[in-house]
Design a protein around this motif. Structure first.
Motif, short mmCIF file in Angstrom:
data_model
loop_
_atom_site.label_atom_id
_atom_site.label_comp_id
_atom_site.label_asym_id
_atom_site.label_seq_id
_atom_site.Cartn_x
_atom_site.Cartn_y
_atom_site.Cartn_z
N ASN A 112 -11.32 29.62 35.98
CA ASN A 112 -11.38 30.31 37.26
C ASN A 112 -12.80 30.65 37.71
O ASN A 112 -13.06 30.74 38.92
N TYR A 113 -13.70 30.85 36.77
CA TYR A 113 -15.08 31.19 37.15
C TYR A 113 -16.07 30.06 36.86
O TYR A 113 -16.68 29.53 37.78
N PHE A 114 -16.24 29.70 35.60
CA PHE A 114 -17.29 28.74 35.26
C PHE A 114 -17.05 27.37 35.90
O PHE A 114 -18.00 26.71 36.36
N ALA A 115 -15.79 26.92 35.95
CA ALA A 115 -15.51 25.64 36.61
C ALA A 115 -15.75 25.73 38.11
O ALA A 115 -16.15 24.74 38.74
N LEU A 116 -15.53 26.92 38.70
CA LEU A 116 -15.83 27.09 40.12
C LEU A 116 -17.34 26.99 40.36
O LEU A 116 -17.77 26.38 41.35
N VAL A 117 -18.14 27.60 39.48
CA VAL A 117 -19.59 27.48 39.61
C VAL A 117 -20.01 26.02 39.59
O VAL A 117 -20.80 25.57 40.44
N THR A 118 -19.47 25.26 38.65
CA THR A 118 -19.81 23.83 38.55
C THR A 118 -19.35 23.08 39.79
O THR A 118 -20.07 22.22 40.31
N THR A 119 -18.15 23.40 40.28
CA THR A 119 -17.63 22.76 41.49
C THR A 119 -18.59 22.97 42.65
O THR A 119 -18.92 22.03 43.39
N CYS A 120 -19.04 24.20 42.83
CA CYS A 120 -19.95 24.50 43.93
C CYS A 120 -21.30 23.81 43.72
O CYS A 120 -21.89 23.29 44.68
N ASP A 121 -21.80 23.82 42.51
CA ASP A 121 -23.08 23.16 42.22
C ASP A 121 -23.04 21.69 42.62
O ASP A 121 -24.02 21.14 43.14
N ILE A 122 -21.91 21.04 42.36
CA ILE A 122 -21.80 19.60 42.61
C ILE A 122 -21.41 19.28 44.04
O ILE A 122 -21.92 18.30 44.63
N LEU A 123 -20.54 20.09 44.64
CA LEU A 123 -20.05 19.76 45.98
C LEU A 123 -20.84 20.40 47.12
O LEU A 123 -20.85 19.86 48.24
N PHE A 124 -21.52 21.51 46.88
CA PHE A 124 -22.28 22.14 47.96
C PHE A 124 -23.33 21.19 48.57
O PHE A 124 -23.56 21.24 49.79
N PRO A 125 -23.98 20.34 47.80
CA PRO A 125 -24.95 19.41 48.42
C PRO A 125 -24.32 18.45 49.43
O PRO A 125 -25.04 17.92 50.28
N VAL A 126 -23.00 18.23 49.37
CA VAL A 126 -22.36 17.34 50.35
C VAL A 126 -21.58 18.13 51.40
O VAL A 126 -20.85 17.54 52.20
N LEU A 127 -21.73 19.45 51.43
CA LEU A 127 -21.18 20.22 52.54
C LEU A 127 -22.08 20.03 53.76
O LEU A 127 -23.30 19.98 53.64
N LYS A 128 -21.47 19.93 54.91
CA LYS A 128 -22.25 19.87 56.15
C LYS A 128 -22.84 21.24 56.46
O LYS A 128 -22.25 22.28 56.09
N ASN A 129 -23.97 21.25 57.13
CA ASN A 129 -24.50 22.52 57.61
C ASN A 129 -23.45 23.19 58.50
O ASN A 129 -22.85 22.53 59.35
N GLY A 130 -23.21 24.48 58.29
CA GLY A 130 -22.19 25.18 59.05
C GLY A 130 -20.81 25.12 58.43
O GLY A 130 -19.84 25.63 59.02
N ALA A 131 -20.68 24.52 57.25
CA ALA A 131 -19.38 24.38 56.60
C ALA A 131 -18.77 25.74 56.26
O ALA A 131 -19.46 26.75 56.11
N ARG A 132 -17.44 25.72 56.14
CA ARG A 132 -16.71 26.92 55.73
C ARG A 132 -16.19 26.71 54.30
O ARG A 132 -15.59 25.68 54.01
N VAL A 133 -16.42 27.71 53.45
CA VAL A 133 -15.95 27.70 52.07
C VAL A 133 -14.99 28.86 51.90
O VAL A 133 -15.34 30.01 52.18
N VAL A 134 -13.79 28.56 51.45
CA VAL A 134 -12.76 29.57 51.23
C VAL A 134 -12.45 29.61 49.74
O VAL A 134 -11.92 28.63 49.19
N ASN A 135 -12.80 30.69 49.08
CA ASN A 135 -12.50 30.85 47.66
C ASN A 135 -11.24 31.70 47.51
O ASN A 135 -11.22 32.86 47.93
N ILE A 136 -10.21 31.10 46.92
CA ILE A 136 -8.96 31.83 46.75
C ILE A 136 -9.13 32.85 45.62
O ILE A 136 -9.36 32.50 44.47
#
Length: 277
Positions: A112-136
């Motif tokens: 729930n936490y460490f895998a989320l950090v890794t997910t963001c580290d890897i996917l945030f570079p391919v988010l468009k500027n202005g993207a919306r991130v919803v963390n459940i």
């Protein structure tokens, strides 16, 4: 015009599935249902197709760095980036689980936490500027659920970094292994994990202001899913309402907030609402 892209992790069932359903009905772009299991993901896609919806599918295991990198590379190859990222994947031990506290703590925080950090580290570079991130997140994420005032002060400190937060999360796991966690952290690994999710959302919002990201955490309510051991009174579509609001309808000024199931903004370190669902 470039195709818009929305991605939901852990979406083959439960709230994630319902979020994909809602996005397919309203989002003008490609909606990716992702899941760890290809077989279960395919079945979920088929179920939505029977409703006349057209989700797309890609395998994604947030605990597997290679899986995350494969998905990132797929997005880079086929699109200009991701417009909406819903981080929904997670686990919870049932209330009657007999696994040792140390095991529950390590696995719950890892996914729930460490895998989320890794997910963001890897996917945030391919988010468009202005993207919306919803963390459940969860009602468990409210800071009042952490007994220690000193810990609460550290978690809400605006100078807290991701590495600092990760160190705190690891301190909890280590304390749980030693049986010394309860006085400061309480007795729920899921509380600690979801507090971590919301703290991470706040840190990331501060980090990515230059890219105009809108990053929020959402308590979807007490929903009838595997995560709640099917004790929740809300349907998965009811649980998807607040996440969909944050993903599609909320004003651009909504950033770094904890949103309740009824779409209210809740003070993370203030008074916890009486109603949790």
């Amino acid at each position: 015009m470039a195709t818009k892209v929305a991605v939901v992790t852990g979406a083959n069932k439960g709230i994630g599935f319902a979020i994909v359903r809602g996005l397919c009905k309203r989002f003008e772009g490609a909606v990716y249902l992702t899941s760890r299991s290809v077989e279960r993901g395919a079945a979920a896609v088929e179920a939505l197709e029977r409703e006349g919806l057209r989700p797309r599918y890609h395998q994604l295991d947030i605990t597997d760095t290679r899986s995350l990198e494969t998905f990132r590379d797929y997005i880079k190859k086929n699109y200009d980036g991701i417009d909406i990222l819903v981080n929904n994947a997670g686990i919870a031990f049932g209330r009657h689980a007999t696994d040792p506290v140390a095991v529950q703590a390590e696995q719950t925080i890892h996914v729930n936490y460490f895998a989320l950090v890794t997910t963001c580290d890897i996917l945030f570079p391919v988010l468009k500027n202005g993207a919306r991130v919803v963390n459940i997140s969860s009602s468990y994420a409210h800071l009042s659920n952490i007994p220690s005032q000193a810990l609460r002060d550290k978690l809400k400190d605006e100078k807290l970094t991701v590495s600092g937060l990760s160190a705190l999360m690891q301190q909890y796991v280590d304390a749980a292994k030693q049986g010394t966690h309860a006085a400061e952290w309480g007795n729920s690994s899921l509380v600690v994990a979801k507090v971590g999710v919301t703290a991470l959302s706040n840190i990331h919002q501060r980090m990515y202001m230059d890219r105009d990201f809108k990053i929020n955490s959402v308590h979807p309510g007490f929903v009838d899913t595997d995560m709640s051991s099917h004790n929740g009174p809300m349907t998965i579509d009811e649980g998807a309402a607040a996440p969909l609001y944050v993903a599609l309808d909320a004003p651009d000024t909504l950033r770094g907030q904890l949103i309740w199931f009824n779409k209210d903004i809740v003070s993370w370190d203030g008074v916890k609402p009486d109603r949790e669902f």
